[in-house]
Motif scaffolding. Sequence first.
Motif: not given
Lengths: 285, 324
Positions: A45-46, A49, A220, A223-226, A228, A249-250
């Motif tokens: 997940r990192k 990220r 991941w 759910s990642h808000a960044d 789109n 959610e986002t």
Amino acid sequence: MSRLAVPKTYKLFIGGKFPRSESGRVYEVNSVAGEFVANAAQGSRKDMRDAVVAARTAQPGWSGATAYNRGQVLYRIAEVLEGRKAQFVEEIMLVEGSSAKEAAAQVDAAIDTWIWYAGWADKYTQVAGQANPVSGPYFNLSVPEPTGVVGAIAPQSSGSLLGLVATIAPILVSGNTVVVVPREDAPLTAISFAEVMATSDVPGGVVNVITGSPAELAPWMASHADINALDLAGAGNLDWASLQIAAAETLMRTLAPVEGIPASSLNRITAFTEVKSVWHTKSLI
Amino acid sequence: MRSIPAVSDLTAESLADFLRALPGVDAVGLEARAADLGTRSIKTSSKAWAIDTIIKLIDLTTLEGADTPGKVRTLVAKALVPDAGDLSTPTVAAVCVYGDMVATAVEALGDMHGDPDQGKVSVAAVATAFPSGRSSLAIKIADTQEAVAAGADEIDMVIDRGAFLSGDWWTVFQQIVAVKEACRRADGTHAHLKVILETGELVTYDNVRKASWLAMLAGGDFIKTSTGKVAPAATLPVTLLMLEAVRDWYAATGQRIGVKPAGGIKTTKDAIKYLVVVAETVGEEWLVPHLFRFGASSLLNDVLLQRQKLASGHYSSADYVTLD
């Protein structure tokens, strides 16, 4: 004297560089006959990220390039792909168990698909955008714009190169950047494809490849808000309804899984665009 | 133990003797030590503590030629409510602005203007011809007095690097003493004085050590690495070196001096390394607003993103923090 072959280390592709997974994990890639072929990096997940950060950083530059320029850059990738055909054919035969003919056909199809999408770069706006009729002295124009950073799960059971290309090409054309998880059991072509990216004119971070388990990475991503938008093309075997719920959610756009290879279509391009409508005075009467 | 001369006893010669007697810095050892401390892994509840501590230690800064009263009010609003989506987020230690913006900042803070150790927000002003320090002492003093009169709680002064580098330590010393005097208010209290060494222009670690001691001898309450206008700004080894000077000063005098790294600290990960260095060099009791600060502007947003990640379990995005 016999020579020791030098096997290739397959790493991730993040921000134009080839790092190992921060987790230090690798997994074995085997041929269809079950023989060891290579170790691929098992992205965490990192890594995901970090890839999103790279994609976000690269996004304004890529979407800010002129449509003509993006088309040229994408076309150039096809040129480089053509020159490295033999390598891809070999990897596909080894890992997917295809015959030489089938493998060559897949690589050709991948190049043709790429070219098909590259051509749309400076054309899709004209087709997908429009002038809206309004009863006033205004122009009212609706134009599609890239969504931003897109996460994608490439097809997991069909051709590894063609599936990857058919997934990311429509995302890139409009100016999005992408973080893609390629086919888990056949990631070699994806990393070789990343090498093509690294040696053509695509800015670092526009395409990021995280090899590893979609089941581990997709939640991941969703759910990642960044991120789109999310292309779930190859997520058919995952609990993709939950992924869509997490994505909601986002307010993330999602595209549902497909059987096999996504068909080339303008709809896949516009699926990752947002429509912007602008009013403009016709004249100063 | 080094014996510390009193300010009033110092002369140009005895100051020079004192600074020359300071041992040279083992540059390789210093950098290795800093790099080693930077490898600590801070996770889960420790990370949550570190994140809130970092926020409480931030001097939220805007030092641009284009600063407007509106921008300063926005900065103050952010200092008071860093994350409107989570009101449990602590306030920052201070806002740091140019002298002419102090009144605006004080007014915007209203009742929340006060001591960060009591949960309020201070106003720090840069003074003395920041960032270059190239003006006469009279102007520097006037600059300082004006900011203090407008309500600044802390003055961030720059040292005269030209004088320092040409060996004229006495001038640097006297200027700090004069500015310290200018920090005095009518009621006898005085604004906290942070002395900016601008380590990026001091060239060597030996100079940083000398400048640190010089600033402490002259009565600085804080020693600060940089203006943020010169690269390199704050680095981990330089901050470690300054913390060592502060530690030795404490051992000799029993007086605690603050340290403020400023400039170039943009990520939570970097800021956590600084916390580790502080804790390992002078102890955790230094991790309070009157002894340690981060001079930063973009750091806060990254810290908030990390805080949101810990609270929600998923990665956040810049869409969920304010634009600066």
